[in-house]
Write a protein that holds these residues in place. Structure first.
Motif, short mmCIF file in Angstrom:
data_model
loop_
_atom_site.label_atom_id
_atom_site.label_comp_id
_atom_site.label_asym_id
_atom_site.label_seq_id
_atom_site.Cartn_x
_atom_site.Cartn_y
_atom_site.Cartn_z
N ASP A 21 0.82 -0.98 -0.02
CA ASP A 21 -0.14 -0.16 -0.02
C ASP A 21 0.92 1.22 0.09
O ASP A 21 1.61 1.69 1.11
N ASP A 23 1.27 4.40 0.44
CA ASP A 23 0.50 5.51 0.81
C ASP A 23 1.32 6.89 0.86
O ASP A 23 0.63 8.05 0.73
N HIS A 97 -6.85 3.09 -4.51
CA HIS A 97 -6.58 3.18 -2.82
C HIS A 97 -7.27 4.48 -2.39
O HIS A 97 -6.43 5.01 -1.48
N HIS A 101 -6.36 8.78 0.46
CA HIS A 101 -6.38 7.83 1.70
C HIS A 101 -7.68 8.13 2.43
O HIS A 101 -7.39 7.94 3.75
N HIS A 228 4.25 -1.51 3.54
CA HIS A 228 4.04 -0.07 3.23
C HIS A 228 5.35 0.33 2.79
O HIS A 228 6.54 0.24 3.99
ZN LIG Z 1 -3.00 2.47 2.62
#
Ligand SMILES: [Zn+2]
Length: 281
Positions: A21, A23, A97, A101, A228
């Motif tokens: 992910d 992010d 995604h 966020h 991540h």
């Molecule tokens: Zn995330």
């Protein structure tokens, strides 16, 4: 219900899928959207992901010829288009995604729709691709968001934990995650304070993941890790990631696949089984 063992391609005992992910700072931007903060610490810590962590992870995946799935908020693609292009260039799958966020349970349906319209447009432009899988930010979901997934022709969801192998949420393949295989619960640390624990030893975490993998082989599960780049792109964790890949690659009982490939397999091989109607009662 009957305790069926999920059957994988080529008689393999389990599937392995690595997901990331990507992010960066997006959860921080979402959290502070109404009360902009003058604290740069977590912001910079998270930017380590798109600046360095992502490239180190891509190098390791390339070295071992592993294709993974990257779930990326739209804003990260806008801020770091080169990093996202590199992910695609290396042959990895890219899934949606959110835009910033956003936690979907904190949005109206219209706002959820806007995040899809916005982020889909960004990735379509960047990648020339039109179909995407989805993972909800923070793994929270709502019935309305499932409606939006259908309206936007999303090909699978990967946010829920109702089985440990693929299943159906109404007519959408669910590629299940689980907290045990998430790096954040072990390593996420952004400073002290109540409820804040020092990050764990990567070797101990890898040991737990290897045990879970052995169990997945026994029960025909999907061993889907979530990492991540801002967390697992750190030096010692990367070395453990490398060890994990080597460990998994030595095992001939594994079917390696991206989340998209797992979803396609589920569609074609399990059209009728493991169907659930989701609800809140
Ligand atoms: Zn995330």
């Amino acid at each position: 219900m009957e305790n069926l063992i999920y059957q994988w391609p080529q008689g393999k005992k389990c599937a392995v899928s690595l997901s990331f992910d990507f992010d960066g700072e997006s959860p921080y931007l979402w959290r502070t959207r109404n009360t902009p903060s003058n604290m740069l610490g977590e912001w910079e810590q998270r930017r380590f992901g798109p600046r360095q962590g992502i490239y180190r992870i891509l190098d390791i995946l390339k070295k071992y010829e592993v294709r993974a799935t990257f779930f990326i908020p739209g804003v990260i693609a806008e801020k770091y288009p080169q990093a996202v292009e590199q992910v695609a260039k290396h042959g990895h799958e890219i899934g949606l995604h959110g835009y910033l966020h956003e936690r979907v349970d904190q949005l109206t349906k219209t706002e959820v729709e806007e995040t899809f319209t916005k982020s889909k447009e960004i990735f379509e432009r960047l990648l020339g691709k039109k179909t995407f899988g989805y993972r909800s930010p923070s793994w929270e979901m709502t019935l309305e968001t499932f409606e939006v997934l259908r309206e936007h022709n999303i090909i699978y969801d990967s946010s829920m934990m109702g089985y440990d192998h693929p299943y159906w949420v109404d007519d959408l393949p669910e590629i299940p995650v689980q907290w045990l295989l998430d790096d954040a619960i072990f390593f996420r640390y952004t400073g002290g304070g109540p409820g804040s624990y020092p990050p764990q030893n990567p070797a101990v975490v890898m040991d737990a993941w290897k045990q879970e993998f052995e169990g997945m082989k026994r029960y025909g599960g999907l061993f889907l890790t979530t990492m991540h780049p801002w967390i697992s792109g750190r030096a010692s964790r990367l070395m453990e990631l490398e060890q994990l890949i080597l460990f998994l690659q030595r095992d001939s009982d594994v079917w390696w696949a991206t989340c998209e490939e797992v979803a396609a397999y589920h569609r074609s091989h399990y059209p009728d089984q493991f169907r659930e109607t989701i609800g809140v009662n």
